[in-house]
Design a protein around this motif. Structure first.
Motif: not given
Length: 279
Positions: A171-172, A229-230, A253-254, A259-261
């Motif tokens: 993450e990040g 979230g996230g 993280a996925a 769903v990534l946007r």
């Protein structure tokens, strides 16, 4: 020191230097370690990565090998930079006078051949066939003589570097520095009204996704968020060299079903353009 090429470089060489620096940063190697892992010296790499001189094609191949990166795009950038460096890219086309010159007419057929009877024509055709057959045999012998006696074995493929993070640990973080960009999946692509190219990417090995953009303008921004979230992650174009290269958002993280946007915020307009993909 190795992330922003000096100003004043021709555009094609600037793109190549930018990409080589991305690969070098992705390996985490110092110049001395880079020299130890290739056939080029530390001082040579310093010149290549600072745009002082054009690297040879072999240096580009060896850096791609160390970074675990397919060499196709880098070699394409190198071809453009080499053409620009050597001046071949600016070579003028053939002059109009040369282009308008008609080809020379074929030599006239000898009169005695046209006047020859049936037997003469038969002998002339037979002689021509013999000449062609002899020429074809010669070519075949030359090709066979040049053929290696043993099949060539393909060079060993470079080992793919292992990811440096997984899931929430990514993450990040940068997908390049964490070795998540070695063999990613492209989940979705989008071209904006301003001409920018966008992609959503995902690494199964890292369990994380990110977005990237190119053909952008200074001030453009790209945001990434995992739906539901996230925290969002973003990347911005800060100078002309960044606008000529791939620019990546940090990772999020996925996992399956996420769903990534991604939303593009152009400097020239309010609002933006968004697109998404589900894992």
């Amino acid at each position: 020191m190795t992330r922003t090429p000096p100003s004043g470089l021709p555009p094609e060489r600037a793109r190549l230097v930018c990409r080589l620096r991305e690969l070098k940063d992705g390996t985490g190697l110092s110049l001395a370690s880079l020299a130890a892992g290739t056939t080029f010296s530390k001082s040579s790499w310093e010149r290549y990565l600072n745009g002082k001189t054009l690297p040879p094609e072999q240096a580009v191949r060896e850096l791609c090998r160390l970074a675990g990166e397919p060499e196709g795009r880098c070699l394409a950038l190198w071809e453009l930079a080499e053409s620009e460096w050597s001046g071949r890219a600016a070579a003028p086309p053939p002059g109009p006078q040369m282009a308008r010159t008609p080809p020379a007419p074929p030599p006239p057929v000898a009169p005695q051949v046209r006047r020859a009877g049936g037997r003469g024509r038969f002998m002339a055709v037979l002689a021509a066939l013999c000449v062609l057959a002899a020429g074809g045999l010669s070519v075949a012998l030359v090709l066979l003589a040049g053929r290696p006696t043993e099949p060539r074995t393909a060079p060993p493929s470079p080992s793919v570097p292992a990811p440096r993070c997984r899931g929430s640990a990514c993450e990040g973080a940068s997908p390049m520095l964490m070795k998540c960009g070695t063999d990613p999946l492209t989940l979705a692509s989008h071209r904006t009204s301003t001409g920018a190219h966008l992609e959503l990417r995902y690494s199964a090995g890292c369990g994380a996704g990110w977005a990237r953009m190119w053909s952008t303008r200074i001030g453009d921004r790209l945001e990434l968020r995992a739906a539901g979230g996230g925290r969002p992650h973003s990347a911005a174009i800060t100078d002309g060299l960044a606008a000529q290269s791939y620019v990546y958002t940090p990772m999020t993280a996925a996992r399956s079903g996420t769903v990534l946007r991604a939303c593009f915020r152009p400097v020239t307009a309010t609002g933006g353009e968004c697109f998404e993909a589900r894992l």
